[in-house]
Design a protein around this motif. Structure first.
Motif, PDB file in Angstrom:
ATOM      1  N   GLY A 367      37.198  36.205  44.871  1.00  0.00           N
ATOM      2  CA  GLY A 367      37.612  37.084  45.953  1.00  0.00           C
ATOM      3  C   GLY A 367      36.995  38.463  45.824  1.00  0.00           C
ATOM      4  N   SER A 368      37.782  39.481  46.142  1.00  0.00           N
ATOM      5  CA  SER A 368      37.257  40.848  46.166  1.00  0.00           C
ATOM      6  C   SER A 368      36.883  41.385  44.790  1.00  0.00           C
ATOM      7  CB  SER A 368      38.278  41.788  46.810  1.00  0.00           C
ATOM      8  OG  SER A 368      38.436  41.465  48.182  1.00  0.00           O
ATOM      9  N   SER A 369      37.297  40.714  43.714  1.00  0.00           N
ATOM     10  CA  SER A 369      36.897  41.191  42.385  1.00  0.00           C
ATOM     11  C   SER A 369      35.395  41.032  42.170  1.00  0.00           C
ATOM     12  CB  SER A 369      37.664  40.443  41.291  1.00  0.00           C
ATOM     13  OG  SER A 369      37.342  39.066  41.281  1.00  0.00           O
ATOM     14  N   LYS A 371      33.243  42.064  44.466  1.00  0.00           N
ATOM     15  CA  LYS A 371      32.585  43.107  45.256  1.00  0.00           C
ATOM     16  C   LYS A 371      31.833  44.138  44.426  1.00  0.00           C
ATOM     17  CE  LYS A 371      35.681  42.745  49.255  1.00  0.00           C
ATOM     18  NZ  LYS A 371      36.807  43.381  49.985  1.00  0.00           N
ATOM     19  N   SER A 429      39.835  47.624  49.418  1.00  0.00           N
ATOM     20  CA  SER A 429      39.247  46.287  49.456  1.00  0.00           C
ATOM     21  C   SER A 429      38.949  45.843  50.890  1.00  0.00           C
ATOM     22  CB  SER A 429      40.181  45.268  48.779  1.00  0.00           C
ATOM     23  OG  SER A 429      39.463  44.119  48.384  1.00  0.00           O
ATOM     24  N   GLY A 468      33.297  37.088  47.486  1.00  0.00           N
ATOM     25  CA  GLY A 468      33.651  36.260  46.337  1.00  0.00           C
ATOM     26  C   GLY A 468      34.115  34.871  46.700  1.00  0.00           C
ATOM     27  N   LYS A 554      38.987  46.040  39.480  1.00  0.00           N
ATOM     28  CA  LYS A 554      39.028  45.560  40.867  1.00  0.00           C
ATOM     29  C   LYS A 554      39.961  44.371  40.970  1.00  0.00           C
ATOM     30  CE  LYS A 554      37.826  45.674  45.165  1.00  0.00           C
ATOM     31  NZ  LYS A 554      39.136  45.043  45.509  1.00  0.00           N
ATOM     32  N   GLY A 556      41.391  41.018  43.158  1.00  0.00           N
ATOM     33  CA  GLY A 556      40.782  39.954  43.952  1.00  0.00           C
ATOM     34  C   GLY A 556      41.852  38.962  44.350  1.00  0.00           C
ATOM     35  N   THR A 558      42.628  35.511  46.930  1.00  0.00           N
ATOM     36  CA  THR A 558      42.299  34.501  47.932  1.00  0.00           C
ATOM     37  C   THR A 558      43.586  33.750  48.254  1.00  0.00           C
ATOM     38  OG1 THR A 558      41.814  32.687  46.390  1.00  0.00           O
ATOM     39  CG2 THR A 558      40.038  34.265  46.829  1.00  0.00           C
TER      40      THR A 558
END
Length: 685
Positions: A367-369, A371, A429, A468, A554, A556, A558
């Motif tokens: 996921g966003s981790s 980015k 995020s 991600g 960060k 993350g 989902t």
């Protein structure tokens, strides 16, 4: 006729074929017996003994030498010198097993004759009458079947042992070889198993109890049959008294003394079990040591694990999952970014129930981790800077030569509905900003950055990569973020520092490798942006109060995974929370990863002074207007904020209207006024 002629002469009868054959067979038999006897004498004197089956458990220890696991392969053994074994155990063993040990030459003929007579009378093989040397020979070279063939071989090997070794050497071999029950072979392992002390510290009472076990390890186990074990102990004490090794008073006192037997290790939790399994895999698959040598060779494997940090990791995971669904799983791995040492590892919620190590499961979307990896590639390519602004609103993205459309959305469809900069995008995020960024830099550049950071999982060059969507492992994420923490230097993750055999010979020694894969400036700017995740409005602001030191990281999230990957200059940690089968997680479950990270990081570094991330060359910090991300000016509304850029990428324009800034700085933010400014002042405009 002469009288002599009248005397009878002996009749010489010719030898028949049968007589000749019998005589020949007799001579041949005699020669064969003499040859056999001579050969036997030579063999007994010079024939080498076969390789013994002495097995010793391998020890996996942490960085400080504390035991993590003992690899037994069914055997728990630690070889020690005779001088490191209590003399009371030696005396007890000789008294109950072989009173004439120092008198016979390997086989006690008196005892053997007595045992044979009993066996003949009972038409069975009830009596063993094996000496201590014979028992050693049987354990080293033979099976335990009750046959005369085995007994003869046992006697021969015993005689060879007596010719090869001294009595004390045989006694040392025996006390390191004999089985004491519950997987413990040898006095040292048995002493630690039952009494949690080295064999040299055994008391009279403990020695008598221990010496009584080999007769029947199961029947005389103090755990399984404590009453029978005590009765056997008294019998050993009586034998020690009869042989003069104890006085009557000493024997009576030892018999009355209470012996405290520790609980079996099976009742205790293993330390770092997932890490121990990982170490075994590395030893076999990467270092190339045979599994049998690993399990039975008495190796000492020194690892990078920090025992105290491991305890902190397990405590943080336990607290972080408390009160949740019992099927919810987790993984945590912590590295020292400065050398790649693995300091802690938790591969799941409960090792006893499930040994699958989720630290290495490349089936989870970060996921966003992910980015920061994408943003680092964009910063490196100068495709975007911290001052770059994109609109945060529902957006369609066209790719693959405008043949495909990608429609990302923010969590809960929340948008700023206006332009935002990179710092704000990372803190909140924002997915729309992330996809705009990857469209600027290109997915191939992002994949290239991921490979430099150590991510090996399959990645595809599509816009969704920015969010991600391609699975990676917590191990890969921790390794990648360690590069940011270590000023752009990548250290290959290491679990083992050295392997030494039972004789002290070094079989393997690690040589940490570092490679400068990013510029220190790029790592610093990326780190600074990730620090904003803990600011007000950031996705990790809820745990900011738990951290008392500079931290970057960060989140993350989902539908089925929750992550937090972060670091200090001394420690990088990746935490994953989710279900094994990809089941959806709830909102509350999605918020469990960050608290686990925060609690572990702060407790693991307790006693370590906080350190800031060092600013390298190639970085410039300027004040910018947060509304426009242009250089700040007193004429612009809002409070200026300090932003960091790679040198040469900082804003060149000021937010001030024509006329320059009132603080004496020009549009380029420098202290030198431009020619245009000087001209305006000269003409009085």
């Amino acid at each position: 006729m002469d009288d002599t002629e009248n005397k009878e002469r002996p009749v010489v009868r010719p030898l028949t074929r049968w007589s000749k054959l019998r005589r020949r067979i007799g001579w041949m038999t005699l020669f064969a017996l003499l040859a056999l006897a001579g050969t036997g004498a030579l063999l007994l004197r010079y024939a080498p003994l076969p390789a013994g089956a002495t097995m010793q458990s391998t020890r996996i220890v942490d960085y400080d030498g504390k035991l993590i696991a003992s690899l037994q392969g069914g055997v728990n053994r630690q070889i020690v010198k005779l001088s490191d074994i209590s003399p009371w155990l030696v005396k007890a063993t000789l008294a109950v097993e072989d009173r004439r040990f120092y008198e016979h030459a390997g086989v006690d003929l008196h005892g053997l004759a007595r045992a044979a007579w009993v066996d003949v009378r009972h038409m069975s093989k009830q009596q063993g009458a094996s000496t201590l040397t014979q028992q050693l020979a049987r354990n080293l070279y033979l099976s335990h079947e009750r046959t005369w063939t085995r007994k003869l071989k046992e006697a021969w090997y015993a005689a060879r042992l007596e010719q090869t070794y001294s009595k004390n050497e045989i006694l040392e071999l025996y006390l390191n070889q004999i089985y004491y029950g519950h997987g413990a072979y040898g006095a040292e392992a048995a002493s630690k198993l039952y009494f949690n002390k080295p064999a040299k510290e055994l008391t009279i009472a403990e020695s008598a109890l221990l010496a009584g076990i080999p007769k029947g390890p199961r029947y005389y186990s103090p755990h399984l049959h404590p009453t029978d074990s005590q009765a056997r102990q008294r019998k050993v004490l009586q034998a020690m008294q009869e042989t003069g090794r104890l006085s009557k008073e000493q024997a009576a006192l030892a018999a009355r003394r209470t012996v405290n037997v520790r609980p079996l290790p099976e009742e205790e939790e293993r330390a770092a079990p997932y890490f121990a399994d990982y170490v075994k895999k590395i030893v076999i698959d990467q270092i190339g040591i045979e599994e049998r040598l690993l399990n039975e060779g008495g190796l000492t494997i020194r690892t990078t694990l920090d025992g105290r940090m491991q305890e902190m990791a397990e405590a943080a995971v336990k607290k972080g999952l408390k009160g949740g669904n019992p099927e919810l799983q987790t993984a945590l791995i912590a590295l020292d970014p400065r050398n790649g040492y693995i300091k802690a590892m938790v591969g799941g919620r409960n090792y006893r129930n499930n040994q699958f190590n989720r630290v290495f499961a490349s089936t989870r979307q970060p996921g966003s981790s992910f980015k920061p990896i994408m943003y680092a590639s964009a910063l490196e390519e100068h495709a975007v800077t911290p001052a770059t602004r994109f609109r945060s609103e529902p957006t369609l993205f066209y790719f693959d030569h405008d043949r495909q459309i990608y429609r990302p959305s923010n969590y809960n469809d929340r948008y700023f509905n206006g332009e935002i900069g990179m710092r704000q995008a990372i803190a909140a995020s924002d997915n729309i900003y992330a996809v705009n960024t990857i469209m600027q830099v290109g997915p191939d550049a992002v994949i290239s950055m991921a490979r430099k950071l150590g991510i090996t999982s399959s990645l595809k060059a599509v816009p969704s990569l920015a969010l991600g969507t391609f699975p990676v492992s917590p191990f890969e994420m921790a390794s990648a973020f360690s590069v940011f923490a270590n000023e752009g230097r990548r250290s290959e993750p290491i679990a083992i520092t050295s392997i030494v055999d039972r004789n002290g010979k070094v079989l393997y020694e690690s040589h940490p490798r570092q490679e400068q894969v990013l510029s220190p400036a790029l790592s610093y700017v990326t780190t600074g942006l990730m620090e904003s995740v803990f600011d007000r409005g950031g996705t990790a602001h809820r745990v900011a109060n738990l951290l008392k030191r500079p931290v970057a990281g960060k989140t993350g999230t989902t539908d089925s995974d929750a992550w937090f990957v972060g670091y200090t200059p001394e420690l990088t940690t990746a935490v994953w929370v989710g279900y094994d089968r990809g089941r959806s997680i709830t909102s509350s479950e999605a918020h469990r990863a960050a608290p686990i990270f925060a609690q572990f990081t702060e407790s693991a570094l307790e006693g370590t002074p906080p350190h800031v991330f060092p600013m390298p060359e190639g970085v410039v910090s300027v004040y910018v207007d947060p509304a426009t991300n242009l250089l700040a000016s007193p004429q612009c509304p809002g409070q200026a904020v300090l932003e960091t850029f790679l040198s040469g990428t900082e804003p060149k324009e000021s937010c001030a209207p024509l006329g320059g800034s009132s603080d004496g700085r020009d549009e380029d933010g420098s202290g030198n006024r431009s020619i245009w400014s000087k001209f305006r002042r000269w003409v009085g405009v």
